[in-house]
Design an enzyme around this catalytic site. Structure first.
Site, PDB file in Angstrom:
ATOM      1  N   LYS A   1      44.833  45.313  53.560  1.00 29.76           N
ATOM      2  CA  LYS A   1      45.831  44.239  53.497  1.00 29.76           C
ATOM      3  C   LYS A   1      47.091  44.703  54.212  1.00 29.76           C
ATOM      4  O   LYS A   1      47.490  45.873  54.067  1.00 29.76           O
ATOM      5  CB  LYS A   1      46.131  43.886  52.025  1.00 29.76           C
TER       6      LYS A   1
ATOM      7  N   SER B   1      47.678  35.864  47.518  1.00 32.03           N
ATOM      8  CA  SER B   1      48.160  36.223  48.834  1.00 32.03           C
ATOM      9  C   SER B   1      47.166  37.058  49.653  1.00 32.03           C
ATOM     10  O   SER B   1      47.308  37.134  50.864  1.00 32.03           O
ATOM     11  CB  SER B   1      49.467  36.990  48.693  1.00 32.03           C
TER      12      SER B   1
ATOM     13  N   SER C   1      46.931  37.554  43.090  1.00 29.07           N
ATOM     14  CA  SER C   1      46.705  37.628  44.541  1.00 29.07           C
ATOM     15  C   SER C   1      45.441  38.362  44.978  1.00 29.07           C
ATOM     16  O   SER C   1      45.072  38.288  46.150  1.00 29.07           O
ATOM     17  CB  SER C   1      47.911  38.284  45.221  1.00 29.07           C
TER      18      SER C   1
END
Lengths: 486, 95, 482
Positions: free
Chosen positions: A76, A151, A175
């Site tokens: 990420k 997210s 997330s």
């Protein structure tokens, strides 16, 4: 090869069936072909990935290996990785080359895993649909008109579409779990403090926790073995005995007590999600589990509490982006104040600015007690609900999200509706508990449904066992979206 | 305590976020909605409850007083918008 | 009508740790810009603070030295504001729950009469740990300001007093006492030029007995002289303003040492909403009883205790006791020298504050650089005390010890500085002098006592300055009396 588990990939690498370079190239090739459609990655750097793959092949040849040596893992874009552009989904950091490695990145480097690229995400992890990214929204591989969740939407989409073997995510209010659910993969948010936050760009420090995202519970366990561990650079990192999170995977579930909070099955839950969750609970009963009705009476307050606490911490955490030492600086300004205000107004997107505004307001003079302190008190009530619940059950289950993936732009103009999509996940972060989401079926329109499993503090091994046993008798986690072949 | 447009300007200034009048209006409307959502929390009786700042109820671990970092100025300043003679440059600070 | 000046001080002391309060970067002064600003100090994305044990220990030490309560649980908070030398956009400080609670400091305030002081107790409100900011350099960048973050993250103990001081002299006495104390207990090097000890003064004026007036805060005073000048100027300015019918607005002011005036800062004060909240990156700091006691065990005897002891047990004046405890090194020197001549505290004090201090001043040295050791000084004092040498001869011994070294006894021996105390020999000398000066003897005996000095001079000359003066005087008086 693409459908292989991490253990199988590892075996193939060790038996020289495939090299790490070949495996990395296979994924890079897929990314080249599919990323323009899915937008799951913000940054790919073939040269750096292949250099790591070559080093891994040397290690593999010398048999000095770990289960993940040579495995391509997507990171990420919230984790600083030395020499990699690290943007956190923001224009503010669109040119920022990280000068150091996050603890999580170090841990993967240490075992010889390959960094396959940096995945797309909501800006500074603030969002539930991946639409707040400065680098454009990610599309859900199951339906390109739908959001992947957020997210960690880029990581979820990348795992789902076989653009990596596995990925990392971070979870502040859901997330990891929410995009895992919406993209039909498995994701785990560990107990707060199990994975170091060092080098992970902060959103809300007391809630942020990194975790793995993959295709199965078994893969998650292998990844968590690498990610977890004490780090002296994070004051909230916990000093604990090293655990093997795979140790309990094969335990039978006889006698497992599953708590079902009535609040997670009340109004607001869509019928097809409810149906899939009920079916999966039935499956657990077949595996020998018993079901207990429980209540988390304060969980309804978790959204208001979260939208005070997380923005408050974020407003302060994001003050460092001032255009002085790194990051975006507006090209034109008249004085210092103007430089600050323009750099921040232009460098941050709408959702981030909105949360900075909320956070600044709730901390400001005269409002602190009514908002911030009150929210911290209710946070304790929410955490205590779980303490009570775990006196009656071993794990808590329910839906990860109230609906399957919604359409792109559907909730863009209504922040409140967007915030409500995290209604089942947020309480876990407030309490600091571990939570995970695993695929549990599909809705009528063919979109994945996620089953949320919440464990007691440090009970990750048991949760992984619970998830793994389910994945031995179901095949939801092995389903792949159409139109992802290259 | 309803949030006014002046509060929006005040908060934007505190947070160093430049904002046009149009943006402030939009922000005002959205913030009112969000605080509507948050309002639910305020009716809860929290008398005697200790605020929870951290997920864990443990205390601060301490670092030994040792110098462990060395000079990495060049590496760190590679990311800087404007530097001179090793200093970060900003528009003049007036005290 | 009278005005009363009310002063409270906030003193920022840089703690003498090797590394910063939340990072492993060095705190050494004077490095090239930004070479001691690590990733944490620069607030790079993703970095986190970890608290330095050395900073906590020093804060505890201070708390114990001022008799304060050490908080078993204290909390670090973020103080949010934007400034280019503040990399995170917030300063990690302590707000609600500081590490050190209420304490007190007793000061000796000099009066206008030389050598006269009065004692006063100043209450301390609290002391808390926080991090220092970087430095802004304003020169030579074509309208830009340069930022050096080497100092960012240096540990500070902010020591806050109650508004207990009533004159610039009291404020200076308090600041000096604090300055002595932090060096005494070894938590701060006290180097004011380098900014290790910086004072902010809150000044207001009022009619005696009235409510406190509105205060203005003078920032960043880094010498005792500036502290004195700034308070005097500010107080007079406030009095003038009020007497001319004006009012005082709360403000932060700067002292311009070149013109000796204070002026309000130009930067706007509207942003003083610091939005303090507990730092989520740092857990509560727990300090247990055992740790406190262990640190208590390392505390040296404190200046006030020594002063009291010097006056009560050694019979020194308050002024002497105060001077001898101006630094720990001075007090240590005094006690080590006194060890050689335990009964001669006054003699020891006189020499230390007289010849030793004067010689050190002349050569711009401090007591730690004294070429004469306490044992050497004490050895010499012993010979004064037992009558072996006269004061005049001691000056000679001192000079040799200072320039060449050696042991006092050897010097006395080789230079023949021993005092004559053979009564028979002295009597013979006096008899000779009386016989040789019948006229002066007659004058003396007729009542002109002034002539006595004449005989003393002759006697000392005859003994080549080695006669014990007291003994010689006694013999002279006796013989002259007839």
């Amino acid at each position: 090869m693409l459908n292989s588990s991490l253990l199988q990939l590892g075996a193939a690498l060790r038996s020289k069936e495939i090299s790490s370079v070949e495996l990395t190239q296979l994924y890079l090739h897929r990314i080249t072909a599919l990323n323009s459609k899915l937008n799951a990655y913000i940054t790919v750097n073939e040269e750096m990935s292949l250099a790591q793959a070559r080093a891994a092949d040397v290690q593999l040849a010398q048999s000095k290996t770990h289960a993940l040596t040579g495995i391509p893992v997507a990171q990420k874009d919230i984790f600083c990785a030395m020499g990699w552009r690290t943007t956190c989904g923001s224009k503010m950091l669109s040119d920022f080359i990280a000068p150091y490695d996050a603890h999580v990145i170090e841990q993967f480097n240490r075992v010889g895993a390959v960094n396959l690229g940096k995945t797309n995400m909501d800006e500074f992890a603030m969002g539930s649909s991946n639409e707040t990214s400065h680098f454009g929204n990610v599309k859900n591989p199951w339906n390109n008109n739908a959001v992947p969740g957020g997210s960690s939407g880029g990581s979820a989409a990348a795992v789902s579409a076989h653009l990596c073997a596995a990925a990392t995510g971070t979870d502040t209010g859901g997330s990891i779990r929410q995009p895992a659910a919406l993209c039909g993969i498995s994701g785990l948010k560990p107990t707060y403090g199990v994975v170091s936050r060092y080098g992970m760009i902060a959103f809300a420090s007391s809630l942020d926790q990194a975790g793995p995202m993959a295709r199965s519970a078994e893969d998650l366990a292998l990844l968590l073995n690498v990610m977890a561990g004490f780090d002296e650079r994070d004051s909230t990192s916990l000093q604990r005995e090293t655990e093997d999170y795979t140790r309990d995977l094969n335990k039978p579930l006889n006698g497992l007590r599953i708590g079902l909070p009535k609040e997670f099955f009340a109004a607001g839950l869509s019928a097809d999600v409810a149906q899939a969750i009920e079916a999966s609970i039935a499956e657990y009963k077949k595996l020998g589990a018993t079901v207990i009705d429980i209540s988390l009476p304060n969980s309804r307050l978790s959204i208001p509490v979260y939208y005070v606490l997380a923005p408050a911490e974020a407003s302060s955490n994001l003050s460092r982006y001032d255009g002085v030492r790194y990051g975006y600086r507006t090209p034109e300004y008249t004085n210092l104040a103007d430089m600050y205000e323009k750099s921040r107004a232009q460098g941050f997107g709408e959702e981030v600015k909105r949360r900075i505004m909320i956070g600044t307001y709730v901390l400001s003079h005269g409002y602190y007690d009514a908002y911030y302190l009150q929210a911290q008190k209710i946070r304790r009530l929410i955490a205590q609900d779980f303490v009570e619940a775990f006196k009656q059950c071993d794990v808590i289950m329910g839906p990860t999200t109230p609906t399957t993936a919604f359409n792109l732009a559907e909730k863009n103009d209504d922040p409140v509706q967007m915030y409500l999509s995290d209604i089942y996940t947020i309480a876990v972060n407030l309490a600091g508990l571990p939570g995970m989401s695993i695929p549990a079926g599909f809705s009528g329109n063919g979109l994945p449904v996620g089953l949320q499993i919440i464990g007691n503090y440090f009970d990750e091994a048991r949760m992984l066992n619970v998830a793994h046993q389910y994945q031995q008798v179901t095949d939801w986690h092995t389903r792949t979206p159409q139109h992802i072949e290259v | 305590m309803s949030l006014s447009i002046n509060d929006v300007y005040k908060v934007a200034r505190l947070a160093r976020l430049g904002m046009t009048e149009q943006e402030a209006q939009t922000a005002h409307a959205q913030l009112l909605n969000i605080f509507g959502l948050i309002a639910e929390m305020q009716a809860v009786d929290t008398n005697g409850i200790t605020p929870m700042s951290h997920a864990q109820d443990i205390s601060q671990r301490l670092r030994e007083d040792r110098v462990t970092e060395h000079n990495q100025r060049e590496l760190f300043q590679a990311a800087a918008p404007q530097i001179k003679k090793g200093l970060y440059l900003v528009p003049q600070v007036i005290e | 009508m009278q005005w009363e000046i009310v002063i409270g001080l906030e003193v920022h002391t840089q703690l003498s740790t090797s590394s910063k309060i939340f990072s492993g970067a060095s705190t050494a002064f004077g490095a090239e810009p930004n070479t001691q600003a690590c990733a944490v100090d620069l607030a790079l994305p993703g970095v986190l603070p970890v608290l330095n044990r050395g900073a906590v220990e020093r804060a505890i030490k201070f708390g114990l030295a001022v008799g304060a309560h050490i908080a078993p649980r204290s909390v670090f908070s973020r103080k949010n504001y934007f400034y280019p030398d503040l990399p995170k956009g917030y300063q990690i400080s302590q707000f609600d729950l500081p590490i050190v609670g209420q304490g007190s400091l007793t000061i000796q305030v000099p009066t206008t009469t030389a050598g006269q002081t009065y004692k006063k107790m100043v209450r301390l409100t609290r002391a808390h740990l926080e991090e220092d900011a970087g430095k802004s350099l304003h020169e030579d960048f074509h309208g830009m300001t340069g930022i050096d973050l080497n100092r960012a993250g240096t540990p500070l103990l902010e020591i806050v007093s109650e508004p207990d001081m009533r004159s610039a002299a009291e404020a200076v006495a308090y600041a000096k006492m604090l300055h002595t104390l932090v060096r005494w207990i070894g938590i701060c090097d006290g180097n004011m030029q380098e900014g290790s000890f910086r004072c902010d003064a809150n000044v207001s004026v009022r009619r005696p007995g009235a409510e406190l007036g509105t205060r203005r805060e003078i920032k960043n005073l880094n010498s005792f002289r500036f502290l004195q000048q700034a308070i005097e100027y500010e107080a007079q300015w406030q009095i003038d303003t009020l007497e001319n019918g004006g009012t005082i607005q709360q403000a932060t002011v700067l002292f311009n040492a070149d013109i000796g005036e204070t002026r309000a800062m130009r930067s706007k004060e509207d942003a003083h909403d610091y939005r303090y909240f507990p730092d989520p990156d740092l857990l509560p700091l727990a300090i247990d009883h055992e740790w406190i006691e262990q640190i208590r065990g390392t505390l040296p005897e404190l200046p006030l205790s020594k002063q009291t002891r010097y006056v009560a047990d050694l019979g020194l004046s308050v002024y002497d006791a105060d001077t001898l405890t101006s630094s720990r090194e001075m007090a240590d020197f005094f006690e080590a020298a006194l060890n050689e001549v335990p009964k001669e505290a006054k003699l020891c004090a006189n020499w230390l504050m007289g010849d030793v201090s004067a010689s050190l001043n002349r050569e711009d040295r401090d007591i730690t650089q004294c070429p004469i050791s306490p044992a050497q000084l004490g050895g010499m004092l012993k010979r004064i005390a037992d009558g072996t040498i006269s004061n005049a001869a001691a000056k000679e011994v001192f000079k040799i010890l200072w320039n060449e070294g050696g042991t006092p006894d050897t010097i006395i021996e080789t230079k023949g500085l021993k005092q004559m105390s053979d009564v028979g020999a002295m009597e013979a000398m006096v008899d000779e002098i009386i016989a040789a000066n019948p006229m002066q003897v007659a004058e003396y005996r007729s009542g002109k006592e002034k002539v006595f000095g004449f005989f003393v001079g002759l006697a000392m000359k005859a003994s080549k300055g080695k006669a014990n003066p007291a003994q010689m005087n006694e013999i002279l008086k006796r013989k002259l009396a007839g």
